[in-house]
Write a protein that holds these residues in place. Structure first.
Motif: not given
Length: 207
Positions: A122-149
């Motif tokens: 389900n979506q809840t588990f997928m959100r918890s498990a999908s690309n945690p490193y990229v999502n977490n560390f990018s959020s240090v300097v990014m607020r808005c939606n951005a491309s994967w790259q």
């Protein structure tokens, strides 16, 4: 490389299932009561505001809001092989997380993933498990939606600003480097904390 200057303020950025609670336990036993927070969960600036005046070392699962790192603090973290981390997270949710209203959907998603051999969840588990490193560390300097790259570039840039990045597969080396950063000469050994109780081996086919 370890920064040999210690500011006296440190944030241990603990990502789930990377042996962070063992590191928290080690810091508490090495540095003493009242020096290190218990393992916390919260927003970056809020954690600093609430605990920074009481503890030199903040240890927490952290979410960021794009406002960057605090220049008064030094930052350390531990990474783990993403596949190994995912498997540990999956079984931890299934076997070790207590069933509550807050965790119900997460556990349902993990159990569905296991029963279907990875075909359904389900979506809840997928959100918890999908690309945690990229999502977490990018959020240090990014607020808005951005491309994967864009997120990937941001995450890698943020990691270069950390004073120490270790690897779960070689925790003794990380502890040695952390002790050097903290200017600690005599320190206790690591001990296992919050270990996933059971998991099975996944074989990933290239065919």
């Amino acid at each position: 490389m370890v920064n040999t200057f210690y500011s006296g303020r440190l944030i241990f950025h603990h990502l789930e299932k990377t042996a962070g609670q063992a590191v928290n336990d080690w810091m508490g036993r090495t540095l003493g009561v009242g020096t290190v927070t218990p393992n916390l969960i919260g927003a970056h600036r809020d954690l600093i505001q609430r605990y920074g005046g009481h503890y030199p070392v903040i240890s927490a699962h952290i979410w960021f809001d794009g406002t960057g790192l605090d220049p008064r603090y030094q930052y350390v973290t531990v990474l783990r092989d993403p596949v190994d981390r995912f498997i540990s997270w999956l079984y931890f949710i299934d076997k070790d997380v207590e069933l509550t209203e807050d965790t119900r959907e997460l556990k349902v998603g993990a159990q569905l993933f296991l029963r279907s051999e990875g075909e359904e969840t389900n979506q809840t588990f997928m959100r918890s498990a999908s690309n945690p490193y990229v999502n977490n560390f990018s959020s240090v300097v990014m607020r808005c939606n951005a491309s994967w790259q864009q997120k990937m570039v941001a995450a890698l840039s943020v990691l270069t600003d950390y004073d120490l990045v270790g690897f779960q597969a070689d925790l003794p080396q990380f502890i040695e480097q952390l002790a050097k950063l903290l200017h600690v000469i005599n320190y206790v050994s690591l001990r296992p904390v919050n270990v996933t109780s059971s998991r099975r081996l996944f074989v990933i086919s290239s065919g």
